[in-house]
Design a protein around this motif. Structure first.
Motif, mmCIF file in Angstrom:
data_model
loop_
_atom_site.group_PDB
_atom_site.id
_atom_site.type_symbol
_atom_site.label_atom_id
_atom_site.label_comp_id
_atom_site.label_asym_id
_atom_site.label_seq_id
_atom_site.Cartn_x
_atom_site.Cartn_y
_atom_site.Cartn_z
ATOM 1 N N PHE A 230 -46.737 51.453 -61.942
ATOM 2 C CA PHE A 230 -46.198 51.221 -60.608
ATOM 3 C C PHE A 230 -46.587 52.347 -59.641
ATOM 4 C CE2 PHE A 230 -42.738 52.000 -57.545
ATOM 5 C CZ PHE A 230 -42.760 50.803 -56.841
ATOM 6 N N ILE A 231 -46.460 53.587 -60.097
ATOM 7 C CA ILE A 231 -46.798 54.716 -59.219
ATOM 8 C C ILE A 231 -48.249 54.627 -58.759
ATOM 9 C CG2 ILE A 231 -47.102 57.216 -59.120
ATOM 10 C CD1 ILE A 231 -44.693 57.476 -60.988
ATOM 11 N N LEU A 232 -49.153 54.370 -59.706
ATOM 12 C CA LEU A 232 -50.571 54.285 -59.348
ATOM 13 C C LEU A 232 -50.839 53.087 -58.443
ATOM 14 C CD1 LEU A 232 -52.197 55.189 -62.789
ATOM 15 C CD2 LEU A 232 -52.005 56.636 -60.756
ATOM 16 N N SER A 233 -50.178 51.954 -58.735
ATOM 17 C CA SER A 233 -50.401 50.759 -57.918
ATOM 18 C C SER A 233 -49.909 50.968 -56.490
ATOM 19 C CB SER A 233 -49.679 49.558 -58.543
ATOM 20 O OG SER A 233 -50.176 49.285 -59.833
ATOM 21 N N LEU A 234 -48.684 51.511 -56.348
ATOM 22 C CA LEU A 234 -48.132 51.691 -55.016
ATOM 23 C C LEU A 234 -48.872 52.789 -54.250
ATOM 24 C CD1 LEU A 234 -46.113 50.705 -53.030
ATOM 25 C CD2 LEU A 234 -44.363 52.165 -54.060
ATOM 26 N N LEU A 235 -49.286 53.841 -54.959
ATOM 27 C CA LEU A 235 -50.076 54.882 -54.293
ATOM 28 C C LEU A 235 -51.399 54.317 -53.783
ATOM 29 C CD1 LEU A 235 -49.538 58.098 -56.450
ATOM 30 C CD2 LEU A 235 -48.779 57.688 -54.089
ATOM 31 N N SER A 236 -51.986 53.402 -54.534
ATOM 32 C CA SER A 236 -53.247 52.793 -54.074
ATOM 33 C C SER A 236 -53.012 51.980 -52.800
ATOM 34 C CB SER A 236 -53.843 51.920 -55.177
ATOM 35 O OG SER A 236 -53.027 50.784 -55.431
ATOM 36 N N VAL A 237 -51.870 51.291 -52.745
ATOM 37 C CA VAL A 237 -51.546 50.534 -51.523
ATOM 38 C C VAL A 237 -51.373 51.489 -50.348
ATOM 39 C CG1 VAL A 237 -49.843 49.021 -50.424
ATOM 40 C CG2 VAL A 237 -50.489 48.646 -52.813
ATOM 41 N N ILE A 238 -50.613 52.582 -50.591
ATOM 42 C CA ILE A 238 -50.324 53.529 -49.497
ATOM 43 C C ILE A 238 -51.591 54.233 -49.026
ATOM 44 C CG2 ILE A 238 -49.111 55.679 -48.968
ATOM 45 C CD1 ILE A 238 -46.883 54.722 -50.879
ATOM 46 N N ILE A 239 -52.398 54.711 -49.967
ATOM 47 C CA ILE A 239 -53.612 55.449 -49.583
ATOM 48 C C ILE A 239 -54.593 54.545 -48.842
ATOM 49 C CG2 ILE A 239 -55.639 56.639 -50.498
ATOM 50 C CD1 ILE A 239 -53.811 57.677 -52.767
ATOM 51 N N LEU A 240 -54.797 53.341 -49.365
ATOM 52 C CA LEU A 240 -55.711 52.413 -48.700
ATOM 53 C C LEU A 240 -55.155 51.986 -47.344
ATOM 54 C CD1 LEU A 240 -58.336 50.828 -48.806
ATOM 55 C CD2 LEU A 240 -57.135 49.012 -50.048
ATOM 56 N N GLY A 241 -53.841 51.813 -47.277
ATOM 57 C CA GLY A 241 -53.223 51.440 -46.008
ATOM 58 C C GLY A 241 -53.355 52.542 -44.976
ATOM 59 N N PHE A 242 -53.151 53.797 -45.404
ATOM 60 C CA PHE A 242 -53.337 54.916 -44.489
ATOM 61 C C PHE A 242 -54.784 54.984 -43.997
ATOM 62 C CE2 PHE A 242 -49.692 58.092 -44.625
ATOM 63 C CZ PHE A 242 -48.748 57.126 -45.002
ATOM 64 N N ALA A 243 -55.715 54.734 -44.897
ATOM 65 C CA ALA A 243 -57.129 54.777 -44.510
ATOM 66 C C ALA A 243 -57.451 53.683 -43.495
ATOM 67 C CB ALA A 243 -58.001 54.629 -45.756
ATOM 68 N N LYS A 244 -56.932 52.475 -43.733
ATOM 69 C CA LYS A 244 -57.180 51.378 -42.793
ATOM 70 C C LYS A 244 -56.530 51.654 -41.446
ATOM 71 C CE LYS A 244 -58.176 47.319 -45.566
ATOM 72 N NZ LYS A 244 -57.873 45.880 -45.741
ATOM 73 N N GLU A 245 -55.337 52.247 -41.458
ATOM 74 C CA GLU A 245 -54.673 52.581 -40.201
ATOM 75 C C GLU A 245 -55.493 53.618 -39.439
ATOM 76 O OE1 GLU A 245 -51.939 52.808 -37.070
ATOM 77 O OE2 GLU A 245 -52.308 51.285 -38.615
ATOM 78 N N ALA A 246 -56.026 54.594 -40.171
ATOM 79 C CA ALA A 246 -56.849 55.626 -39.511
ATOM 80 C C ALA A 246 -58.122 55.018 -38.929
ATOM 81 C CB ALA A 246 -57.193 56.726 -40.499
ATOM 82 N N LEU A 247 -58.658 53.994 -39.594
ATOM 83 C CA LEU A 247 -59.880 53.349 -39.122
ATOM 84 C C LEU A 247 -59.590 52.241 -38.125
ATOM 85 C CD1 LEU A 247 -61.806 53.108 -42.531
ATOM 86 C CD2 LEU A 247 -62.200 54.747 -40.671
ATOM 87 N N GLY A 248 -58.319 51.915 -37.937
ATOM 88 C CA GLY A 248 -57.946 50.869 -36.988
ATOM 89 C C GLY A 248 -58.147 49.470 -37.504
ATOM 90 N N THR A 249 -58.226 49.285 -38.809
ATOM 91 C CA THR A 249 -58.442 47.949 -39.392
ATOM 92 C C THR A 249 -57.197 47.367 -40.047
ATOM 93 O OG1 THR A 249 -59.213 48.973 -41.460
ATOM 94 C CG2 THR A 249 -60.877 48.442 -39.804
ATOM 95 N N LEU A 250 -56.069 48.060 -39.921
ATOM 96 C CA LEU A 250 -54.810 47.531 -40.478
ATOM 97 C C LEU A 250 -54.072 46.817 -39.356
ATOM 98 C CD1 LEU A 250 -53.001 47.414 -43.000
ATOM 99 C CD2 LEU A 250 -51.845 49.470 -42.162
ATOM 100 N N HIS A 251 -53.901 45.527 -39.476
ATOM 101 C CA HIS A 251 -53.366 44.706 -38.393
ATOM 102 C C HIS A 251 -51.922 44.284 -38.678
ATOM 103 C CE1 HIS A 251 -57.445 44.616 -36.916
ATOM 104 N NE2 HIS A 251 -57.874 44.058 -38.058
ATOM 105 N N TYR A 252 -51.246 43.844 -37.599
ATOM 106 C CA TYR A 252 -49.889 43.343 -37.725
ATOM 107 C C TYR A 252 -49.871 42.026 -38.503
ATOM 108 C CZ TYR A 252 -48.512 46.683 -34.094
ATOM 109 O OH TYR A 252 -48.270 47.819 -33.375
ATOM 110 N N ILE A 253 -48.802 41.822 -39.241
ATOM 111 C CA ILE A 253 -48.614 40.560 -39.956
ATOM 112 C C ILE A 253 -47.974 39.566 -39.003
ATOM 113 C CG2 ILE A 253 -47.410 39.447 -41.883
ATOM 114 C CD1 ILE A 253 -47.429 42.176 -43.291
ATOM 115 N N PRO A 254 -48.488 38.323 -38.914
ATOM 116 C CA PRO A 254 -47.857 37.327 -38.025
ATOM 117 C C PRO A 254 -46.382 37.132 -38.383
ATOM 118 C CG PRO A 254 -49.977 36.548 -38.811
ATOM 119 C CD PRO A 254 -49.672 37.788 -39.591
#
Length: 849
Positions: A230-254
């Motif tokens: 769980f720790i590794l799975s959730l960290l992967s979500v958080i790290i990838l999400g932070f990266a997408k937010e920094a790149l501007g590719t993380l969008h709002y959910i309808p």
């Protein structure tokens, strides 16, 4: 119920004991007969186990022995994985529970407010962690809030912590399993309906119940797998999400339709620093987020399971666990802010699952990663629910050991688990799941109150300790623990105010009632102990009464009655009576005729019982018998035992009822004399009775018409088969095959060349090794001797240590190597004052605080 009485003049009174079997009393018809051979004894190995026990063995596995309580010491990485699931898994739903109190009122402004609320919760986490670091430093075996409060405030105040934690453990099972099911239904939307959700959650609780009754160990390293997954799975979500937010590719959910959102609407933000949010809603959001800190106490409860130095390793692990929890909670909250994942009314899909789907995208690899995250979330939540199945029974056993809960909760079961506590926990958790339909949003109102009450008691207890001890940096410690207790108590008050109408009222009603119940139970136990313990020495040394009367109550003449009559003769009383209470005139006359026809050599007294109150008639009978104050009366009540449950419904339990009321009369003892009607041994008894009949019918040396002498044939027919025979329900060979205990392996290495105890013969010097099976201190000739039986599986040998009533280490369960001359002591083979080596002491329970 009928009974019979015999007078003192009977030939069966004292001085007239006969060697005949008791079966002859009921069936003898001739006095010119040869004496039958007595019914031989039955070895313990040959007595079959009950059906219920055999079924238990099949369902739960063979019983575990006490030595298997010793748990493997854990390294820090394994300890984190084993002890942290309850705490770390709360990051999966903490943020969502905060949003349930924000989105319906201020809409999308909730995602701006949820971050500072999360930071406030992490501040509480920081100070509570500092407090528990000190708890672990001081309590290196078991340092939960109950133990801290008991040691510093006394047992009565500690019951506040006990009440809070017992409630919290129960709600934890319901919340964790319901949240795990929500993770499952988020991945499989077709299951996201009330019926399936409740059914799955109930099934998981029952599965945890079964697994823990079988003896699932908290200290099993396999429990660490879901945690790290769980720790590794959730960290992967958080790290990838932070990266997408920094790149501007993380969008709002309808946003979904408002009817599907929790609360049935999406609010509109207002003005001001709270954006129109009512202060009470802010408090509710903070209270819900406090559920993220549940399970923080687990490390302090499991300090003894760490490798030495225990306190140092436990403190380091606590820091890692709190840091991990804070990181995950903050990461999930920030992703919620950036994706606008809203909570749904049915609890599925979860906020975390929406974030994972938004981060990983819709590609095949993204779908696979999404399902992996949901699997990891489901596993750790279910594993976190299992943590309570370890914590609740241990806490209940501690409280019961202090005499505030029923003593049955202190007993270990078939597989060394506290089975009664496990059953109670599962029963209450199932009731909560069904009552709240496995909805986390409803259950969370009951959650965390107990946890923060425990945090408060632990912090306050440590303040009291430092005020009393005043050692080291005690002022700094008082400041840390005092502030932690203040913050925790503030959270409890927030729950009381903000969540009262949403279900917290139930805790504030049940909690005080449970506390009062614990105190009343303790008062009752203390009162009973005073009554039972006062005057023990005087009573045990009181002079024996000069006269002994035995009364056998008989309702009908059968094998059970005959067994009771034989046992009465073995007591050699001054007066042996057999009494029948006449509540049915016809039945009484038939019994009288049968008694005269079959010829038991004792008269039958029939006593009128007009009002049919057998218990009252029995009391009056024994009261008259002991009226002189110098007579002891023993009442024997035959009881017929039946193998099958349905057979027991065909018969009443009159003997038990009479035995229960006879204790009111001084100098009267009621004894149940059981007779197994349908069991294997009962059949053996009846076969022996038939052989006695034939022996009495035939003269000495005579045979039946077929030329055979069947005097012992029926008894032999039921004799035990050879050791290798397949006998259902009996033990063959070793009693507990399988696991070789570490203590036995050590004994085998240290013992060297020894003689099996079964091969020991008198007047030889031998060296034997084994386990101390029994110990007693025997007073002899003005001194006391320690006597113990050493068993090695082949037999037992008595070891006698003259003039030494106590020897350190010689207790039941200890392993010894003894050497000396074999003689006899009290008609038993024994070693007198042998030399010995203590290989390993008696086993201890690692759960004791």
């Amino acid at each position: 119920m009928h009974a019979t009485v015999q007078h003192a003049g009977s030939p069966l009174a004292k001085g007239s004991r006969e060697p005949d079997s008791f079966y002859c009393v009921a069936v003898a018809t001739s006095t010119t007969s040869r004496p039958p051979v007595p019914l031989p004894g039955v070895a313990g190995e040959d007595i079959p186990e009950s059906r219920r026990y055999r079924l238990k063995n099949k369902l739960l596995g063979p019983p575990l022995v006490t030595e298997q309580l010793a748990t493997e010491r854990l390294s820090k990485p394994i300890a984190l994985g084993v002890l942290a699931p309850d705490c770390i898994s709360s990051s999966a739903y903490g943020t969502e529970e905060m949003l349930t109190q924000l989105v319906p009122y201020v809409g999308l402004a909730a995602f701006a407010l949820v971050v500072p609320i999360t930071l406030a919760i992490l501040g509480v986490l920081f100070f509570v962690t500092l407090s528990y670091l000190e708890v672990i430093q001081l309590y290196t075996k078991a340092g939960g809030s109950y133990v801290v409060a008991r040691d510093n405030f006394g047992p009565k105040i500690a019951q506040i912590a006990a009440t809070a934690l017992l409630i919290d453990y129960t709600v934890t099972v319901a919340v964790q399993t319901s949240a795990g099911t929500a993770a499952l239904t988020s991945a499989v939307p077709s299951l996201a309906n009330t019926t399936d959700t409740v059914a799955i959650t109930v099934g998981v609780v029952l599965l945890l119940l079964y697994g823990n009754l079988r003896g699932i160990r908290e200290a099993g390293s396999y429990f660490a797998i879901p945690t790290y997954f769980f720790i590794l799975s959730l960290l992967s979500v958080i790290i990838l999400g932070f990266a997408k937010e920094a790149l501007g590719t993380l969008h709002y959910i309808p946003l979904p339709p408002q009817s599907e959102v929790f609360g049935g609407k999406i609010g509109v933000p207002g003005s001001g620093w709270l954006m129109g949010l009512a202060f009470i809603s802010l408090l509710r959001s903070f209270a819900n987020g406090g559920s993220s800190l549940t399970g923080l106490e687990a490390i302090s409860n499991g300090v003894s399971s760490f490798r030495p130095p225990e306190a140092k390793h436990a403190r380091q692990t606590l820091v890692v666990m709190s840091t991990t929890l804070g990181t995950l909670v903050l990461g999930v909250t920030l992703l919620a802010r950036w994706t606008h994942a809203v909570p749904y009314a049915i609890g599925s899909p979860t906020v975390l699952s929406q974030e994972a789907k938004a981060v990983f995208g819709t590609s095949p690899a993204g779908h696979l990663a999404f399902y992996m995250v949901q699997l990891a979330t489901m596993l750790i939540l279910y594993t976190g629910g299992n943590t309570s199945f370890n914590g609740f029974p241990y806490l209940a056993s501690f409280v019961a050991g202090d005499r505030f809960l029923p003593r049955q909760l202190t007993r270990r079961g078939h597989r060394l688990a506290f089975s009664n506590g496990i059953l109670v926990l599962a029963g209450v958790a199932l009731a909560l799941v069904l009552a709240y339909k496995a909805q986390v949003n409803g259950l969370v109102a009951l959650y965390a109150i107990g946890v923060f009450t425990g945090f408060t008691m632990a912090g306050a207890g440590m303040v009291k300790h430092h005020l009393d001890a005043r050692e080291g940096h005690w002022k700094r410690s008082i400041a840390i623990n005092g502030f932690s207790a203040f913050l925790s108590f503030t959270v409890v008050l927030i729950f009381a105010v903000a969540k009262f109408k949403e279900g917290a009222w139930l805790i504030f009603v049940v909690g005080p009632l449970l506390y009062i119940g614990l105190i009343r139970m303790h008062v009752q136990y203390v009162r009973e102990a005073d009554m039972l313990e006062s005057g023990v020495v005087e009573a045990s040394e009181a002079p024996v009464l000069r006269r002994h009367v035995v009364v056998v109550l008989v309702d009908r003449l059968d094998m059970a009655t005959a067994r009771a009559l034989q046992y009465a003769r073995m007591l050699a009383p001054d007066d042996l009576r057999a009494v029948h209470f006449d509540i049915d005139t016809k039945a009484a006359r038939e019994l009288e005729q049968e008694w005269s026809r079959l010829g038991p050599r004792l008269p039958l007294d029939i006593i009128e019982c007009r009002d049919r109150r057998l218990a009252r008639a029995a009391i009056e009978l024994v009261a008259d018998a002991t009226l002189d104050g110098d007579t002891e009366c023993t009442v024997l009540l035959p009881r017929r035992g039946y193998a099958r449950i349905w057979q027991r419904f065909l018969h009443d339990r009159t003997a038990d009822k009479i035995a229960a009321v006879l204790g009111q009369v001084p100098h009267v003892s009621a004894t149940i004399v059981p007779f197994d009607v349908g069991g294997r041994f009962g059949e053996r008894v009846r076969s022996y009775g038939r052989s006695v009949q034939r022996a009495r019918r035939l003269g000495p040396g005579e045979t039946d018409a077929d030329g055979s002498d069947h005097a012992d044939s029926d008894a032999d027919a039921d004799a035990p088969a050879g050791a290798g025979a397949d006998r259902a329900g009996r033990r063959d060979g070793p009693r507990r095959p399988g696991t070789v205990l570490a203590a036995d392996a050590t004994l085998a290495q240290r013992a060297g060349a020894t003689t099996p105890i079964a091969a020991v013969v008198p007047r030889q010097r031998v060296r034997v090794a084994g386990r101390v099976k029994s110990v007693r201190v025997q007073p002899r000739a003005g001194t006391s001797n320690l006597e113990c039986v050493l068993s090695d599986g082949t037999g037992g040998l008595l070891l006698v240590f003259q003039g030494r009533p106590k020897i350190a280490g010689i207790e039941t369960g200890a392993r010894l190597v003894a050497e000396g001359m074999v003689g006899t002591w009290g008609r038993r083979p024994a070693m007198l004052n042998p030399s010995f080596e203590l290989v390993q002491g008696a086993p201890t329970d690692p759960a004791e605080p």
